[in-house]
Scaffold this motif. Structure first.
Motif, PDB file in Angstrom:
ATOM      1  N   ARG A 149     -10.897 -24.741  18.371  1.00  0.00           N
ATOM      2  CA  ARG A 149     -10.165 -24.723  19.642  1.00  0.00           C
ATOM      3  C   ARG A 149     -11.069 -24.275  20.788  1.00  0.00           C
ATOM      4  O   ARG A 149     -11.091 -24.896  21.862  1.00  0.00           O
ATOM      5  CB  ARG A 149      -8.965 -23.784  19.524  1.00  0.00           C
ATOM      6  N   ILE A 150     -11.842 -23.218  20.577  1.00  0.00           N
ATOM      7  CA  ILE A 150     -12.719 -22.711  21.641  1.00  0.00           C
ATOM      8  C   ILE A 150     -13.831 -23.708  21.951  1.00  0.00           C
ATOM      9  O   ILE A 150     -14.170 -23.943  23.121  1.00  0.00           O
ATOM     10  CB  ILE A 150     -13.281 -21.333  21.244  1.00  0.00           C
ATOM     11  N   PHE A 151     -14.415 -24.327  20.932  1.00  0.00           N
ATOM     12  CA  PHE A 151     -15.437 -25.340  21.185  1.00  0.00           C
ATOM     13  C   PHE A 151     -14.854 -26.515  21.978  1.00  0.00           C
ATOM     14  O   PHE A 151     -15.485 -27.027  22.904  1.00  0.00           O
ATOM     15  CB  PHE A 151     -16.017 -25.845  19.869  1.00  0.00           C
ATOM     16  N   ARG A 152     -13.656 -26.946  21.592  1.00  0.00           N
ATOM     17  CA  ARG A 152     -13.047 -28.099  22.272  1.00  0.00           C
ATOM     18  C   ARG A 152     -12.729 -27.777  23.736  1.00  0.00           C
ATOM     19  O   ARG A 152     -13.071 -28.551  24.642  1.00  0.00           O
ATOM     20  CB  ARG A 152     -11.769 -28.518  21.536  1.00  0.00           C
ATOM     21  N   LEU A 153     -12.092 -26.633  23.978  1.00  0.00           N
ATOM     22  CA  LEU A 153     -11.650 -26.300  25.337  1.00  0.00           C
ATOM     23  C   LEU A 153     -12.806 -25.904  26.253  1.00  0.00           C
ATOM     24  O   LEU A 153     -12.843 -26.317  27.415  1.00  0.00           O
ATOM     25  CB  LEU A 153     -10.623 -25.163  25.291  1.00  0.00           C
ATOM     26  N   HIS A 154     -13.733 -25.124  25.705  1.00  0.00           N
ATOM     27  CA  HIS A 154     -14.710 -24.478  26.588  1.00  0.00           C
ATOM     28  C   HIS A 154     -16.134 -25.023  26.464  1.00  0.00           C
ATOM     29  O   HIS A 154     -17.044 -24.532  27.129  1.00  0.00           O
ATOM     30  CB  HIS A 154     -14.699 -22.966  26.337  1.00  0.00           C
TER      31      HIS A 154
END
Length: 458
Positions: A149-154
């Motif tokens: 999730r963090i890789f995708r969003l940020h």
């Protein structure tokens, strides 16, 4: 002729070719030798659908220097006879199939090498981070969802151009800018987590070059240094939570849970409490096969930390917890009658997918918000605060830190626990959890001085 001998094989060519046979059983093929002006050549003769077939073994040389000795030819013929008796009746077709398979593997190997070479030239940051997340998932790490999730969003969404660049060539300044954007937006905790995940991904790629256990996909990036290692840890954004519910707050929360209809998310939270503050992310993965209602135990897997293999965490199950588990088993079987296997999950969403911890967290927050509006809380709380509350209250009950660690499966990674202490602590855990559940009963009844049975679950 009874069979071939070195003497018969020294026979001179008499002007025409001659076949010599070594004999053999019918239907299993046999060794034969062809005498020509050029010398003697060994063959293996067999029949398929009435047609004679020959497999060449090699020319005869009694010294075995420029050809096969009689013994070597017999060994090869015996090998093919055994193959035929095993059911391979078409030896030519068998070896042609093998050659085609070898050719296919050669082509696949060349194609894979070419693909690896292309990826080594590009090897984007997106590919690196995806490979790292896949490695976490294969290792059963609980943080996999958060990492993706963090890789995708940020990274992927916030900086798509950066994500497509070659990972090994991105300078540290670009990563600093990526993290600074988050801190400027007031997302310091997220920036700290992103930094940690990025550093771990690059470290794994570097380690993969010398670590046979590291995933092969991580060896293709050509990364020599870790650009994240020189970036500060952003530790000031790591807020350590200290929220612990009081007895009145926990009692009100528990009674609210009891009053709600039975659902997997409600039952998960109840069981986390009844089992002494278990991690929801571990309990949610429990399967039917992990539950033994006869022995009153549940087996969880604790992959937290840097363990190569998850720690097996066995807990005794109280009467109240057993009633909830029994209801969950009945629901699981009712959803898929005749199809439920032992690997089926106890906690599901709609009976099909694993229950998401985010769903459970939102469920607890909704109850906490209602309690705040009704002045039942001094301040809000989160799902993760329940584990801390259980530990704190068990400490107040004089349950030792060693037994609390065994119940909550933490602090057990030392040399003593890994290599020497093989005691399962089952009786100690059972006694401690009985004491804890009795205390919960008093809390729910609003009388810490009197034990009042809790409502039983259907």
């Amino acid at each position: 002729m009874a069979g071939l001998t070195d003497r018969t094989l020294r026979k001179k060519w008499a002007g025409k070719d001659e076949w010599l046979t070594d004999g053999g059983s019918r239907g299993a093929g046999r060794l034969i030798a062809k005498l020509t002006a050029a010398g003697i050549t060994f063959y293996y003769q067999y029949f398929i659908e009435g047609r004679r077939r020959f497999l060449a073994i090699g020319s005869y040389d009694p010294k075995g220097e420029r050809g096969k000795t009689l013994l070597e030819a017999r060994d090869q013929a015996h090998e093919w006879s055994v193959l035929m008796r095993s059911g391979v009746i078409d030896l030519h077709g068998f070896y042609e199939d093998q050659e085609r398979e070898r050719q296919r593997l050669r082509e696949e190997t060349l194609a894979e090498a070419a693909r690896a070479a292309r990826e080594a030239k590009s090897s984007s940051l997106r590919q690196l981070l995806d490979a790292y997340a896949n490695h976490l998932e294969r290792s059963g790490k609980q943080a996999t969802g958060d990492v993706r999730r963090i890789f995708r969003l940020h990274v992927f969404d916030a900086a798509p151009d950066l994500a497509e660049r070659k990972a090994a060539s991105i300078p540290v300044d670009d990563f600093v800018a990526l993290l600074a954007k988050l801190t400027e937006e007031g997302k310091g905790r997220t920036a700290g987590k992103l930094r940690s995940y990025l550093r771990a991904a690059f470290s794994l790629a570097i380690r993969a070059k010398t670590d046979p256990d590291a995933p092969l996909s991580m060896r293709m990036f050509g990364i020599q240094t870790n650009p994240i290692a020189s970036i500060g840890a952003l530790s000031r954004y790591n807020r350590i939570r200290t929220r612990v519910l009081s007895a009145d707050e926990l009692g009100s929360f528990f009674k609210r849970l009891q009053a709600l209809p039975a659902t997997p998310k409600r039952d998960l939270v109840l069981l986390c409490l009844l089992l002494g503050g278990q991690r929801p992310s571990q309990l949610v993965r429990a399967r039917l096969v992990d539950l033994d209602l006869g022995a009153r135990t549940i087996t969880l897997l604790d992959p937290k930390g840097a363990r190569a293999q998850p720690r097996i965490h066995v807990l005794p199950v109280s009467e109240q917890a057993a009633a909830i588990f029994g209801s969950l088993v009945g629901q699981a079987i009712a959803i898929s009658p005749g199809q439920q296997t032992q690997s089926g999950l106890l906690f599901t969403s709609g009976g099909k997918r694993e229950l998401r911890i985010e769903t459970v967290s939102a469920f607890v927050k909704e109850i906490a918000d209602d309690m705040l509006r009704e002045n039942e809380l001094r301040e809000g709380f989160e799902l993760r605060d329940l584990r801390r509350t259980c530990e704190t209250m068990m400490a107040a009950l004089r349950i030792s830190s060693d037994i609390r660690a065994q119940i909550q499966s933490h602090g057990l990674g030392g040399v003593q626990a890994r290599h020497y202490d093989r005691h399962n602590y089952m009786e100690e855990k059972r006694d401690a959890l009985e004491k804890w559940v009795a205390h919960l009963e008093r809390i729910v009844a609003g009388d810490v001085g009197k034990v009042v049975p809790m409502n039983r679950y259907k």
